[in-house]
Structures are given as structure tokens and as C-alpha cells.
Design an enzyme around this catalytic site. Sequence first.
Site, short mmCIF file in Angstrom:
data_model
loop_
_atom_site.label_atom_id
_atom_site.label_comp_id
_atom_site.label_asym_id
_atom_site.label_seq_id
_atom_site.Cartn_x
_atom_site.Cartn_y
_atom_site.Cartn_z
N GLU A 135 0.81 -1.22 0.00
CA GLU A 135 0.00 0.00 0.00
C GLU A 135 0.84 1.27 0.00
OE1 GLU A 135 -2.76 -0.53 3.21
OE2 GLU A 135 -3.49 -2.41 2.38
N GLU A 140 -6.12 -10.87 -1.63
CA GLU A 140 -6.94 -10.65 -0.42
C GLU A 140 -8.41 -10.54 -0.78
OE1 GLU A 140 -5.44 -7.41 1.97
OE2 GLU A 140 -3.38 -7.80 1.35
N HIS A 175 -10.59 -6.16 -2.52
CA HIS A 175 -11.66 -6.02 -1.53
C HIS A 175 -12.82 -5.34 -2.26
CE1 HIS A 175 -9.16 -7.39 1.74
NE2 HIS A 175 -8.23 -6.54 1.37
N ASP A 193 -12.27 -10.52 -1.01
CA ASP A 193 -13.58 -10.67 -0.37
C ASP A 193 -14.55 -9.76 -1.10
OD1 ASP A 193 -12.99 -8.08 0.80
OD2 ASP A 193 -12.12 -9.09 2.53
N ASN A 234 2.12 -5.03 -3.25
CA ASN A 234 0.72 -5.38 -3.00
C ASN A 234 -0.07 -4.11 -2.70
OD1 ASN A 234 -1.25 -7.56 -2.51
ND2 ASN A 234 -1.21 -6.90 -0.38
#
Length: 459
Positions: free
Chosen positions: A153, A258, A230, A260, A194
Amino acid sequence: MAVGAGVLSIAAAATLAVTAPGTSSAASGLGGVAEASGRYVGTAVDPGRVNDGSYGTILDTEFNSVTAENAMKWDALQPSQGQYNWTNADTVMRRAEANGQMVRGHTLVWHSQTPQWVQNLSTTQLRQAMVDHITTVMTRYKGRIAHWDVVNEAFNDDGSRRQSFWQQKLGDSYIADAFRAARAADPSAKLYINDYSTDAINSKSTAIYNLVSQFKQQGVPIDGVGFQAHLIINQVPSNFQQNLQRFADLGLDVAITELDIRMQTPPDAAKLATQKSDYQKSFAACWAVTRCKGVTIWGITDKFSWIPDVFPGQGAALLWNESYQKKSAYDGSVAGMGGTVPPPTTTTTTTTTTTSGNPPVPGACAATYRVTNQWQGGFQAEVRVTAGSSAITGWAVSWTFGNGERITQIWNATAASTSGAVTARNAAYNGRLGAGASTTFGFTGSGTPGTPTATCATA
């Protein structure tokens, strides 16, 4: 992402010689479907939850990769300068290794969940602390962690550099310096940058694209780009696959790290149907790109998802609900991999007639021995037992170590001897096999592995 105590960030905090996709002994469930194409499906794991409901069983049987949710972040590993706490990270590693699962390391350099003592260092001290931390952590797990999120990030949504303490004190060079330190610490690990909100072709993903393009030209060691994904139902980017492909075209691996897909709660049939379709689209985007290595779901059950704490009124983002029941999103994920839904995993507690004193009866089963992983001073092996033309109620597999090897840990079988001539017998739950059916057991060992011939007999 699962956030640590006191951290409420939209951003996600979010493998032995390294386990590669396609060599896991946990080859059932989602991981088993993924292995058919040499990829992985992983999950983020909290070792403190493995005894809650079906959490541990799902973790062990559904995935061929794991990522430590919080246990490998800086605040967990080095809360005080020079004082490391390996307990939870080692727990994650041991369980993954016992199951033959690949491990993704997450994360080495991040602006969040980094102790205040790090942030208070001078420029010179901070650069050295970064290199020291990367070196210490990666050296401990050298040859055992397949992929590392080295920098996490580092960009704002508009494509500018995030003005974190890393950026403010060390400038643009800190990202390249982190990757150089990581390569020196473990040359075998695949090194990733990432970030979140990069799933579409937009200002942020383009900024990362430009950075990694420069790295490739300048010889900065980078192997992959992680896309956190996400997402919100009905908002999977239409150019997700295209975006992944343009990074792959640079000669880089990509991964959805990651995933979801959340919704306004409570869920209903329509929302869950949309979620199923969105999971299918997300997996399909990865599976359509040859260099997309796999997908990590950021958690197992809605019960422990990070989302409701950060986005009140939203949640239900994972593949199992709060009661550990599969949602239709599970089937969507399988469909996105081009697979069929695997049958439910069951465990039988039927006691077999096998006893350590029964002589083996030859000819009714076969065994295949293979080394799945190797590292300095040790290795991991898997043995597949297959019944012949008739069902069997127990088995015993024998081989002889010829290089001084010794079993250090064994699962799904028992062995009275750990060196020399070894005979491994079925556990209470996997001795009964139908005609032509198979089961596997595995072990870790010390020494340099040979290639012994295994023989199987009923017991």
C-alpha cells in the site's frame, strides 16, 4: 484484511524448499480444484481461531495456500526494537507445513501496524531498521515461504505516492531498497508489491504499472504484483482480466491476494446470487491469465471478517457464513476455476481391524512415494495409497531410508520406526478404501532425501 487491535484501515493488511502450487497434500476442496491448473487457492489465517467451530478443518482441507492474517506484520514480529516474537508466525508455518500448504508472507514494509518506535527513528536509522527487519524475518523462513508481500500500500488512489513515514523520511527509493534487501535475504522467494483498489485499470494501478516497469528496466528485483480485490457486490471491474494481463505482459507474476466481496447486511437470496456471480468473475479473471498464480480469500468465515468493523452495515463477504455453512459463492469460485464442485469432505471414525501386530497381506494395494519439498537439512514427502480391485480395511506402507534420513513429523499415518526400514500404517479414519480409491499421508524429515521404493500391503 483483518486489522490489528486499534487499527481501522480500509486497506488490506493484506510457502518448506518452497511448496509450489500443485504439490500440496491438502489437495481437496478449493485447493484441489486449483491444483489441476497448477495454481493455488489460499486463505488468511489467525492461529488463535483454529479451534472455533469448523475453522481448523476448513483451513486444513479446503486450501493449498495460507497467508498469516496478522502474525507476520511488523507489530506482531518486532514490537520492540531488536526483540522478536515468533510464536504466532511459527504456529502458522508449522500447521501449513504439516498440511503441505504453500505460505505467502505478509507483509514486510507497510505504513500501518508498524510500531511507533520504528516511526520515530531518524532517516538513517529507519533505513537500517527496514533492512534489518527484512533480513531477519526472511532469513528465519528462508526457503519455506514462497511469496512475500515486500511493500504494501505505497500509493494513493490518484496514483501519487502515499505520504507515509516511509515516504517522507526515505523518499522514493525505499521501495527499491526494500526489494533489494528481500532478494539478498532469500533469493528463492517471489517478491511482490501489494495494494488495494488496483483491480481496475485506473490511476492507482497505472502508477504501480509504471513503477514496476521501471524496476524491470533498472534491474530492481521484483517478481509479482498483488491485487487485494476487496470488492463490493455488482462492482467487479469489467477490465479486471485486462488489467492483470498487462502486468503479466511485463514478465511479472500476478495474484489476487486478499479477495472478499461484501454487501449491505443482512444478506438475502438476490445479494448472495450476485455475490456468487462476482466470485466466479474474479476467479475467472485470474484463471484467464497464464501468469496469475492464484487467489487468496481474506478469511474463512463471515464470523471473523474485518469488514463490519470498518464498514458498519456491510459484511457477509466470505465463502462460509457465520455458522460455517458454505454459501453459493463457494460454487461460484469453483465455476470460475472451470471446475466442478468437489464432494463434501467427510471424516469417518469407524475403527478398522488394523492392529500393529497383524501381518500384512501383499498385493491388494499400491503406494507411490514422492518428495514434495526440500530445504537445507530437511524435506517433506507424500505417500499415496491406492486400493486394488477390491475394497480394503487397512493398509501398511514400507520403505527403507538409504541416506540416513529420519522422520521428524508424520500425519494421517503412524510409524513405529523413524529411520532405516520404516512401516507406516493407516490412522483410524483412513484405513477403509473402496476399490481403486486413494488416500495420502505425509511427513517431514531430516537429512537429504533419496528416492526409496514404497510397497503397500493390507493389514
